[in-house]
Design a protein around this motif. Structure first.
Motif, mmCIF file in Angstrom:
data_model
loop_
_atom_site.group_PDB
_atom_site.id
_atom_site.type_symbol
_atom_site.label_atom_id
_atom_site.label_comp_id
_atom_site.label_asym_id
_atom_site.label_seq_id
_atom_site.Cartn_x
_atom_site.Cartn_y
_atom_site.Cartn_z
ATOM 1 N N LYS A 232 47.518 45.729 24.894
ATOM 2 C CA LYS A 232 48.906 45.442 25.240
ATOM 3 C C LYS A 232 49.076 45.037 26.708
ATOM 4 O O LYS A 232 49.997 44.291 27.047
ATOM 5 N N MET A 233 48.183 45.497 27.572
ATOM 6 C CA MET A 233 48.357 45.262 29.006
ATOM 7 C C MET A 233 47.481 44.143 29.565
ATOM 8 O O MET A 233 47.807 43.554 30.595
ATOM 9 N N LEU A 234 46.366 43.834 28.887
ATOM 10 C CA LEU A 234 45.348 42.993 29.510
ATOM 11 C C LEU A 234 45.803 41.575 29.777
ATOM 12 O O LEU A 234 45.532 41.016 30.847
ATOM 13 N N LEU A 235 46.483 40.929 28.817
ATOM 14 C CA LEU A 235 46.829 39.514 28.971
ATOM 15 C C LEU A 235 47.684 39.269 30.213
ATOM 16 O O LEU A 235 47.414 38.351 30.985
ATOM 17 N N ASP A 236 48.701 40.091 30.387
ATOM 18 C CA ASP A 236 49.565 39.915 31.558
ATOM 19 C C ASP A 236 48.791 40.190 32.848
ATOM 20 O O ASP A 236 48.963 39.487 33.854
ATOM 21 N N TYR A 237 47.935 41.194 32.836
ATOM 22 C CA TYR A 237 47.175 41.532 34.037
ATOM 23 C C TYR A 237 46.231 40.399 34.422
ATOM 24 O O TYR A 237 46.172 39.994 35.593
ATOM 25 N N VAL A 238 45.493 39.888 33.441
ATOM 26 C CA VAL A 238 44.535 38.814 33.714
ATOM 27 C C VAL A 238 45.244 37.562 34.206
ATOM 28 O O VAL A 238 44.770 36.875 35.117
ATOM 29 N N SER A 239 46.387 37.261 33.611
ATOM 30 C CA SER A 239 47.133 36.068 34.016
ATOM 31 C C SER A 239 47.548 36.145 35.480
ATOM 32 O O SER A 239 47.584 35.132 36.188
ATOM 33 N N ARG A 240 47.850 37.352 35.957
ATOM 34 C CA ARG A 240 48.329 37.514 37.330
ATOM 35 C C ARG A 240 47.193 37.730 38.331
ATOM 36 O O ARG A 240 47.241 37.219 39.441
ATOM 37 N N HIS A 241 46.163 38.478 37.938
ATOM 38 C CA HIS A 241 45.168 38.933 38.911
ATOM 39 C C HIS A 241 43.777 38.346 38.724
ATOM 40 O O HIS A 241 42.933 38.498 39.606
ATOM 41 N N GLY A 242 43.491 37.723 37.606
ATOM 42 C CA GLY A 242 42.160 37.176 37.388
ATOM 43 C C GLY A 242 41.136 38.264 37.074
ATOM 44 O O GLY A 242 41.485 39.371 36.653
ATOM 45 N N PHE A 243 39.874 37.968 37.331
ATOM 46 C CA PHE A 243 38.790 38.850 36.894
ATOM 47 C C PHE A 243 38.043 39.539 38.028
ATOM 48 O O PHE A 243 37.097 40.284 37.782
ATOM 49 N N THR A 244 38.470 39.301 39.265
ATOM 50 C CA THR A 244 37.747 39.865 40.405
ATOM 51 C C THR A 244 37.628 41.392 40.350
ATOM 52 O O THR A 244 36.542 41.936 40.607
ATOM 53 N N PRO A 245 38.697 42.134 40.003
ATOM 54 C CA PRO A 245 38.544 43.600 39.935
ATOM 55 C C PRO A 245 37.469 44.032 38.933
ATOM 56 O O PRO A 245 36.722 44.974 39.190
ATOM 57 N N PHE A 246 37.395 43.330 37.797
ATOM 58 C CA PHE A 246 36.385 43.672 36.796
ATOM 59 C C PHE A 246 34.982 43.317 37.292
ATOM 60 O O PHE A 246 34.016 44.011 36.974
ATOM 61 N N ALA A 247 34.881 42.232 38.054
ATOM 62 C CA ALA A 247 33.585 41.829 38.599
ATOM 63 C C ALA A 247 33.045 42.907 39.539
ATOM 64 O O ALA A 247 31.870 43.301 39.446
ATOM 65 N N TYR A 248 33.899 43.391 40.423
ATOM 66 C CA TYR A 248 33.458 44.437 41.353
ATOM 67 C C TYR A 248 33.106 45.727 40.620
ATOM 68 O O TYR A 248 32.168 46.440 40.994
ATOM 69 N N TRP A 249 33.878 46.029 39.577
ATOM 70 C CA TRP A 249 33.573 47.230 38.787
ATOM 71 C C TRP A 249 32.198 47.110 38.133
ATOM 72 O O TRP A 249 31.420 48.068 38.133
ATOM 73 N N ARG A 250 31.898 45.938 37.582
ATOM 74 C CA ARG A 250 30.597 45.717 36.945
ATOM 75 C C ARG A 250 29.455 45.940 37.941
ATOM 76 O O ARG A 250 28.463 46.607 37.641
ATOM 77 N N ILE A 251 29.605 45.358 39.131
ATOM 78 C CA ILE A 251 28.559 45.479 40.146
ATOM 79 C C ILE A 251 28.392 46.937 40.570
ATOM 80 O O ILE A 251 27.266 47.441 40.698
ATOM 81 N N LEU A 252 29.519 47.620 40.762
ATOM 82 C CA LEU A 252 29.472 49.036 41.153
ATOM 83 C C LEU A 252 28.841 49.885 40.057
ATOM 84 O O LEU A 252 27.970 50.720 40.329
ATOM 85 N N ALA A 253 29.262 49.664 38.795
ATOM 86 C CA ALA A 253 28.725 50.453 37.683
ATOM 87 C C ALA A 253 27.235 50.193 37.496
ATOM 88 O O ALA A 253 26.447 51.127 37.260
#
Length: 265
Positions: A232-253
């Motif tokens: 329910k939340m992802l589409l709006d979030y991605v449209s506004r913020h892109g994927f950079t937060p997920f990229a950093y999370w992947r690298i950190l994890a």
């Protein structure tokens, strides 16, 4: 009881990460490794995906029902359904052929950590590319584009790559908007994950005990609730913020996983 609690926790991770470009299977394998969680035939990580599938169905039920009703008279509805099937077929065929190899060889925490990190840098690069979004409706991609997305999805059979990440990046490189790419990733997830669930269950149901079933059900319920929130939340979030937060999370994890493997094994 401790296994049920672990299953609920892992189900929560599955639901939160399944539709994010961070690799739910990768997270499950890493967390399960450090918890000492072992599922019979490594089925838990696959079978609890049913919860995430039902979460998508509940969110998109009205749209899917409208498409189903329009099939007899609407060429675009038929085009979309055929497109989803075309995108699904490569993973179905390759997954069936390589099922044993994937579980026995690729379900390795070291591989997961490396692919998480590499995938993070890929997402960072994609987010910085000046991509032109020429396709904003996931139901109207060309059939050739659906097939290419399906082929790209097969890379995600390597745990840590991320099925949603691969399909979203592939679609964006072919001109899809971030929102359309993410939405089609949702639609493609339904037959792909349902197929993986069915195939894995048929291959392993004879070796599953009542205790295994209880653990899987607990993970399924937890995954459903968490995935419902994310979808329910992802589409709006991605449209506004892109994927950079997920990229950093992947690298950190991935980096944290490597450190843990080096120290604790």
């Amino acid at each position: 009881m401790s296994q049920i609690i672990e299953a609920l926790f892992l189900g929560l991770i599955e639901g939160l990460t399944e539709f994010l470009p961070v690799s739910s299977t990768g997270h499950l394998l890493l967390v399960g490794h450090f918890l000492g969680f072992e599922s019979t035939g490594k089925t838990f990580e696959v079978l609890i995906q049913l919860g995430a599938i039902l979460a998508i169905l509940s969110v998109y039920f009205n749209k899917l029902w409208s498409i189903a009703k329009a099939l007899p008279h609407d060429p675009m509805a038929r085009h979309f359904v055929i497109g989803v099937l075309v995108a699904f077929l490569p993973a179905a065929l390759i997954g069936a052929v390589l099922h044993g190899f994937i579980k026995e060889v690729l379900f390795d925490p070291w591989i997961v950590c490396i692919t998480l990190i590499v995938g993070g840098f890929v997402l960072l690069a994609i987010d910085r590319m000046p991509l032109e979004a020429t396709k904003t409706d996931a139901t109207r991609f060309p059939l050739s584009m659906y097939l290419k997305i399906g082929l790209i999805q097969c890379v995600a059979m390597i745990p840590g790559v991320s099925r949603s990440g691969a399909t979203i990046v592939g679609a964006m490189l072919m001109g899809a908007s971030k929102r359309a790419a993410a939405e089609f990733s949702f639609f493609l997830a339904m037959p792909t994950m349902a197929g993986a669930f069915t195939y894995d269950l048929l291959k392993n149901y004879k070796i599953l005990s009542a205790n295994d079933a209880a653990i899987i059900v607990a993970g399924f319920i937890s995954a459903f609730v968490a995935a419902l929130v994310v979808v329910k939340m992802l589409l709006d979030y991605v449209s506004r913020h892109g994927f950079t937060p997920f990229a950093y999370w992947r690298i950190l994890a991935g980096a944290a996983g490597l450190a843990g493997l080096i120290v604790y094994g």
